[in-house]
Design a protein around this motif. Structure first.
Motif, PDB file in Angstrom:
ATOM      1  N   VAL A   4      65.130   9.046  68.308  1.00 14.34           N
ATOM      2  CA  VAL A   4      65.354   9.920  67.160  1.00 14.34           C
ATOM      3  C   VAL A   4      64.247   9.733  66.129  1.00 14.34           C
ATOM      4  CG1 VAL A   4      66.909  10.481  65.260  1.00 14.34           C
ATOM      5  CG2 VAL A   4      67.846   9.982  67.535  1.00 14.34           C
ATOM      6  N   GLN A   5      63.976   8.488  65.747  1.00  5.36           N
ATOM      7  CA  GLN A   5      62.944   8.224  64.759  1.00  5.36           C
ATOM      8  C   GLN A   5      61.554   8.534  65.301  1.00  5.36           C
ATOM      9  OE1 GLN A   5      63.655   7.713  61.637  1.00  5.36           O
ATOM     10  NE2 GLN A   5      61.456   7.796  61.135  1.00  5.36           N
ATOM     11  N   VAL A  65      60.999  12.124  64.854  1.00 10.55           N
ATOM     12  CA  VAL A  65      60.751  12.451  63.448  1.00 10.55           C
ATOM     13  C   VAL A  65      59.292  12.166  63.086  1.00 10.55           C
ATOM     14  CG1 VAL A  65      61.310  11.857  61.063  1.00 10.55           C
ATOM     15  CG2 VAL A  65      63.148  12.103  62.755  1.00 10.55           C
ATOM     16  N   LYS A 117      70.874  14.826  66.341  1.00 11.50           N
ATOM     17  CA  LYS A 117      70.487  14.070  65.152  1.00 11.50           C
ATOM     18  C   LYS A 117      68.979  14.158  64.925  1.00 11.50           C
ATOM     19  CE  LYS A 117      72.765  10.253  66.327  1.00 11.50           C
ATOM     20  NZ  LYS A 117      73.341   8.882  66.216  1.00 11.50           N
ATOM     21  N   LYS A 143      67.234  15.737  61.541  1.00  9.64           N
ATOM     22  CA  LYS A 143      66.334  14.952  60.695  1.00  9.64           C
ATOM     23  C   LYS A 143      64.978  15.616  60.545  1.00  9.64           C
ATOM     24  CE  LYS A 143      68.386  10.371  61.114  1.00  9.64           C
ATOM     25  NZ  LYS A 143      68.138   8.931  61.293  1.00  9.64           N
ATOM     26  N   HIS A 173      65.349  18.545  58.085  1.00 11.03           N
ATOM     27  CA  HIS A 173      65.396  18.074  56.701  1.00 11.03           C
ATOM     28  C   HIS A 173      64.032  17.537  56.251  1.00 11.03           C
ATOM     29  CE1 HIS A 173      69.612  18.577  55.616  1.00 11.03           C
ATOM     30  NE2 HIS A 173      69.915  18.256  56.866  1.00 11.03           N
ATOM     31  N   LEU A 174      63.298  16.912  57.173  1.00 11.73           N
ATOM     32  CA  LEU A 174      61.947  16.461  56.852  1.00 11.73           C
ATOM     33  C   LEU A 174      61.088  17.642  56.417  1.00 11.73           C
ATOM     34  CD1 LEU A 174      59.536  14.410  56.982  1.00 11.73           C
ATOM     35  CD2 LEU A 174      59.281  15.104  59.393  1.00 11.73           C
ATOM     36  N   GLU A 225      76.645  12.220  59.056  1.00 15.32           N
ATOM     37  CA  GLU A 225      75.900  12.881  60.139  1.00 15.32           C
ATOM     38  C   GLU A 225      76.301  14.342  60.256  1.00 15.32           C
ATOM     39  OE1 GLU A 225      74.980   9.181  63.219  1.00 15.32           O
ATOM     40  OE2 GLU A 225      76.923  10.228  63.327  1.00 15.32           O
ATOM     41  N   LEU A 246      74.496  16.114  57.636  1.00 12.69           N
ATOM     42  CA  LEU A 246      73.079  16.180  57.988  1.00 12.69           C
ATOM     43  C   LEU A 246      72.809  17.307  58.972  1.00 12.69           C
ATOM     44  CD1 LEU A 246      70.269  14.534  57.860  1.00 12.69           C
ATOM     45  CD2 LEU A 246      70.998  13.661  60.096  1.00 12.69           C
ATOM     46  N   SER A 284      71.410  22.877  59.525  1.00 13.00           N
ATOM     47  CA  SER A 284      69.997  22.530  59.727  1.00 13.00           C
ATOM     48  C   SER A 284      69.292  23.613  60.548  1.00 13.00           C
ATOM     49  CB  SER A 284      69.880  21.161  60.400  1.00 13.00           C
ATOM     50  OG  SER A 284      70.574  21.146  61.639  1.00 13.00           O
TER      51      SER A 284
END
Length: 999
Positions: free
Chosen positions: A645-646, A649, A687, A691, A694-695, A780, A783, A787
């Motif tokens: 996930v990260q 991102v 997720k 993210k 939203h970024l 979550e 979030l 989106s």
């Protein structure tokens, strides 16, 4: 699905061509051989489209049954034994025959004791006629006089009840159930005595019932009786006499039929005014390859099965020439007197076509190494030209479903739909004279050699129950409505509409991954060379000497220029492609960046903008190898691992930073395949998407002014039985699992569909599965929910689903769904169904579920074949799918913003491209021209369509920003420059004049 020409217009336009391609004159033996070449030349795909039209007024609609299959009561009311009674009570069944199940037809559907039940079924259907057979052994228990009063009374009651309802009886004298006494005493149809005894039996029937019967059939399918009853022994009476005895039995059957026809013609027709024929069954056959030799073999195959009986009756009283020349002494001969006696002994052509003969009881050697087919239309045409345009009455037709199918018999419905539609085409397109159609059968019964392993009835019968109640299947509703409408009348939703899309509508094309070629041009080489003009004539590199390096420019990439020029030819406004995460960040993080590739993408996007094409860029699209993830991520669980996930991102942040000035239309993930996702992987994927959204929203949207969402694959799912609540529930469930799984959390309430959770809870508790759908925390949910900036979907086809298990190969035990195929639909070479109206239904569903969200169709396309003439399937596909999209926009008020064709070219998406790629050359297909015309018209404008004046739009160009924001300054500079030029001109002019004056 229909072509934009409209059903009636299409029929009218095709008819002259079709009639030119083969309206028969006076028949001659073998004339039917032209059928195969004729149908190979018909216009594609128009000729294969579903025909929305009605049958001629007065067309007969009916259902049928046979005595042994449904009556039961084998020892009731004085009935004698038939050869079938004896056959199924043998200690062992012959090879190839099915086990008898609940002992053959002893009870079967018990119609003998439920006469009014059956007639009520006919009333419910609304049929005009009912075909049934008389049991010879019930009327004449010993095969000869005296008659059985109880049998006469039984059929008298049936005919009286039919008369009360206004249902026309179509009565078969003999449907395979020969009295056993005649087999024992004479050897059955192997004996020359049988034709006379059959005549006596027929006379009894004509005298007792003829006043109430207008249509008589002497016998059903003599091919099966002769060949499998006396040749192979596969069916009763089970005599394995070989070909010679089979042909002899057929000889006697033809003589028996002729005797009965002449009996009726001479003694009963004047008073009863009825008609007599014989029910002949046939298969259809097609050449393995379209050669003259193969078509002759196909003709021979039909001669040996249908022509065996039809030619003597309908042409000249003798067997086909191909049989006489191939079988020599095996085939009995007719005298000249017999030929005259047999010729013309049918008042109409009674045809039986379906599962019993076409695929089950046809001997393989009678195919002559050609291929069986289920084309009823071509068979009707062949009969038409082979037998001099007879009146044709289809007296048996249908397919079958599994013996376990109870109510929702979708497979049966779609075969029925195909056969009836082909009959309609034979009438409207081919000029075939068909005046009636009979579904087989009214109710489930004993299916001969298949026993109770299959069902063919419109009404379900529980054979284990005592009362044998009839339960209507879905096919009852289908057939009932078809009879009410007298066919398939055109409906408004089947017709194309005129209109245009709004200003700013995105017309696009898709390429999964653009062709990347980062090879530098030759002049980027900083080395210095000397040309050896005296000896080698070659360039020699000077070691240690280098020219100064210049900055790389986008024009250095020749591959970009080619792709851009091809896109310009399409006149599209948008181009959609995906980045390769695995190549941009090979290690999955920023420690290693492929700057050359990033520069290539920057150049590609900027060049698109330069020619006014908006780039639509996906960050990730799954592919077969490692899901197109960096190897380090794919190796350690891919989307199963929360760390991805990260990583996604950070990758997205890098792409927004590097490409965001050029890209204003982002897709986070393009077509993530739910078929290959675990629930954990889907959880992490959602997720990651949220993210990244939203970024962009927080850090990049204000400066870059773009939009971003996810693109989901969304094929439509339709209940196989439109009248079935169970099938509707299955369709709703599949839509939630296929689309709602990822869409509901984003576009809906932030969580998975309740249907998914309820279903997984059910199967986990009942079937001991262990499928765990993760839960989102409240944070979550917040979030993920919302989106999106738009709803992007890819749509290619429509699938039919049912609730009843029919085909184990296409049954999903996990979701308890049966995949069904509508064989009347157009299909691509890969068997993808072409169903334009499915797109409109999908768009309406999205709106009903998620509100007035902006929608983009990000991919829509079909595969082709190199042998497909002129790309016609894709032309039809694009035109009709876009028209359905227009209906969704115009009639359903769907907020549709764009449409993209899949795909750009065959090099990157073989068989899907609008450009072919052969020998390193791109060639436009005809579909490209058609798509370009639609783009130019912004849809399908008509005479009444109001003109839409759209302001000219210019794609975003970062390099042009300086000039666009300083228009006043540019105007002032231009004014000063012009003034300067004018001043210089006047100074020069007057200076010269002064100079001349002094001279």
């Amino acid at each position: 699905s229909r072509s934009p020409a409209g059903s009636m217009a299409l029929a009218a336009s095709l008819l002259p061509l079709l009639l030119l391609l083969g309206r028969p004159g006076l028949a001659a033996p073998g004339q039917g051989a032209g059928t195969w070449s004729r149908f190979a030349r018909l216009p594609y795909p128009q000729d294969q489209l579903f025909l929305h039209d009605t049958f001629p007024d007065g067309f007969l609609w009916g259902a049928g049954s046979a005595a042994y299959q449904t009556e039961g009561g084998w020892r009731q009311g004085g009935k004698g034994a038939s050869v079938w009674d004896t056959f199924v009570h043998r200690p062992a069944t012959p090879p190839g025959a099915a086990p008898p199940g609940p002992v053959g037809g002893d009870v079967a559907s018990d119609s003998y004791n439920n006469l009014f039940r059956d007639v009520e079924g006919l009333r419910r259907l609304g049929v005009s006629h009912y075909r049934f057979s008389l049991s010879w052994a019930r009327l004449l228990p010993n095969g000869t006089a005296p008659p059985n009063p109880a049998g006469l009374a039984h059929y008298g009651r049936l005919l009286a009840r039919l008369r009360e309802l206004g249902v026309e009886p179509v009565v078969t004298l003999y449907h395979w159930d020969l009295p056993q006494a005649l087999q024992d005493s004479f050897g059955g149809w192997a004996s020359p005595v049988l034709p006379r005894l059959f005549r006596d039996y027929a006379e009894l029937c004509f005298r007792h019932f003829g006043g109430q019967v207008r249509y008589w059939l002497t016998m059903d399918n003599p091919y099966v009786v002769a060949w499998h009853g006396y040749g192979t022994g596969r069916l009763p009476p089970g005599v394995r006499g070989g070909p010679r005895l089979g042909y002899l039995a057929a000889h006697h059957l033809l003589q028996a039929h002729a005797k009965v026809w002449h009996l009726y013609n001479d003694h009963f027709r004047p008073a009863q005014r009825g008609k007599v024929s014989i029910a002949l069954s046939s298969h259809w056959i097609k050449p393995q390859r379209m050669t003259e030799k193969n078509t002759k073999e196909c003709q021979k195959s039909l001669d040996f099965v249908l022509g065996w009986f039809a030619k003597p009756i309908f042409i000249d009283g003798d067997y086909p020439e191909s049989m006489r020349s191939n079988l020599s002494s095996l085939l009995p001969g007719f005298s000249e007197a017999e030929k005259k006696y047999i010729k013309g002994t049918a008042d109409f052509f009674a045809l039986s076509f379906g599962a019993t003969l076409s695929f089950q009881l046809l001997d393989s050697h009678m195919k002559f190494q050609q291929l069986e087919s289920i084309s009823l239309r071509q068979l009707l045409y062949w009969i038409n030209i082979e037998y001099n345009n007879p009146q044709i009455f289809i007296v048996e037709n249908s397919w079958f479903v599994s013996g376990t199918t109870k109510k929702d018999d979708a497979k049966y419905i779609y075969y029925l739909k195909k056969f009836i539609m082909e009959t309609l085409k034979a009438i409207r397109y081919d000029g075939v004279n068909v005046f009636g159609y009979t579904v087989w059968s009214l109710l489930d019964g004993f299916e001969w050699h298949r026993g109770y392993s299959i069902r063919r009835g419109l009404f379900y019968v529980d054979f284990q129950s005592h009362d044998k109640k009839l339960m209507p299947k879905s096919s009852v509703l289908f057939y009932q409505k078809l009879i009410e409408k007298n066919g398939f009348p055109p409906l408004p939703e089947n017709q194309p509409i005129e209109g245009i899309f709004p200003c700013g509508f995105a017309w696009g094309i898709v390429d999964n991954y653009i062709q990347v070629d980062t090879t530098p041009a030759q002049f980027l080489d900083p080395s210095v060379y000397v040309w050896d003009v005296h000896q080698t004539k070659k360039l020699i590199k000077v070691d240690g000497v280098y020219a100064s390096k210049r900055k790389r420019h986008c024009v250095d990439f020749a591959a970009i220029r080619l792709q851009i020029s091809l896109l310009q030819e399409m006149h599209v406004t948008h181009f959609h492609f995906s980045l390769k995460w695995s190549l941009i960040l090979p290690l999955g993080n920023l420690s290693l960046i492929n700057h050359t590739l990033v520069h290539y993408y920057q150049c590609f996007a900027s060049e698109l903008l330069r020619v006014n094409i908006t780039p639509v860029v996906a960050l990730w699209q799954p592919m077969i190898e490692n899901q197109e993830l960096p190897v380090s991520l794919a190796k350690y669980g891919a989307w199963e691992n929360t760390e991805i996930v990260q990583a996604f991102v950070e990758y997205a942040r890098f792409c927004f930073t590097s490409l965001g000035d050029h890209v204003k239309f982002w897709i986070t993930m393009n077509e993530p395949s739910v078929k290959n996702l675990t629930y954990t992987a889907g959880h992490n994927l959602l997720k990651a998407h949220a993210k990244v959204w939203h970024l962009y929203d927080k850090e990049f949207r204000r400066s870059q002014k773009g939009k971003i969402s996810i693109a989901l694959q969304a094929d439509w799912v339709e209940p196989a039985c439109p009248f079935s609540r169970n099938d509707q529930e299955v369709a709703d469930r599949i839509l939630e699992f296929d689309i709602g799984w990822l869409a509901e959390p984003i576009f809906g309430n932030g969580d998975y569909p309740e249907v998914m959770r309820a279903w997984l809870h059910r199967i986990n508790s009942v079937d001991l599965y262990n499928f765990h759908l993760p839960y989102f925390s409240e944070d979550e949910k917040k979030l993920i929910q919302g989106s999106f900036d738009f709803f992007a979907l890819s749509h290619y086809t429509t699938t039919l689903v049912g609730s009843e298990k029919e085909d184990a190969v296409k049954y999903d035990h996990y979701l308890e769904v049966q995949m069904i195929n509508d064989i009347t639909w157009l299909h691509s070479p890969s068997r993808a169904a072409v169903v334009p109206w499915g797109l409109r239904k999908l768009l309406k569903w999205v709106k009903s579920k998620y509100g007035d969200v902006p929608v983009y169709i990000m991919a829509n396309g079909i595969d082709d074949d190199q042998n497909m003439v002129h790309d016609k399937l894709r032309v039809y596909y694009i035109k009709n799918y876009i028209n359905e999209a227009l209906k969704a926009y115009t009639l359903d008020d769907v907020n549709l913003q764009g449409y993209f064709v899949y795909s750009f070219n065959d090099k990157t998406a073989p068989k899907y491209g609008l450009y072919s790629y052969v020998a390193n050359q791109y060639e436009p297909k005809p579909s490209l021209k058609h798509y370009r015309e639609i783009i130019g018209n912004n849809g399908f404008p008509g005479p009444e369509t109001p003109e839409l004046l759209c302001p000219e739009e210019v794609a975003s160009c970062p390099e042009c920003h300086f000039f666009r924001t300083r228009k006043s300054l540019l105007a002032f500079i231009s004014f000063v420059f012009v003034a300067f030029i004018v001043t210089i001109f006047f100074i020069t002019y007057y200076s010269k004049r002064v100079e001349r004056r002094y001279k």
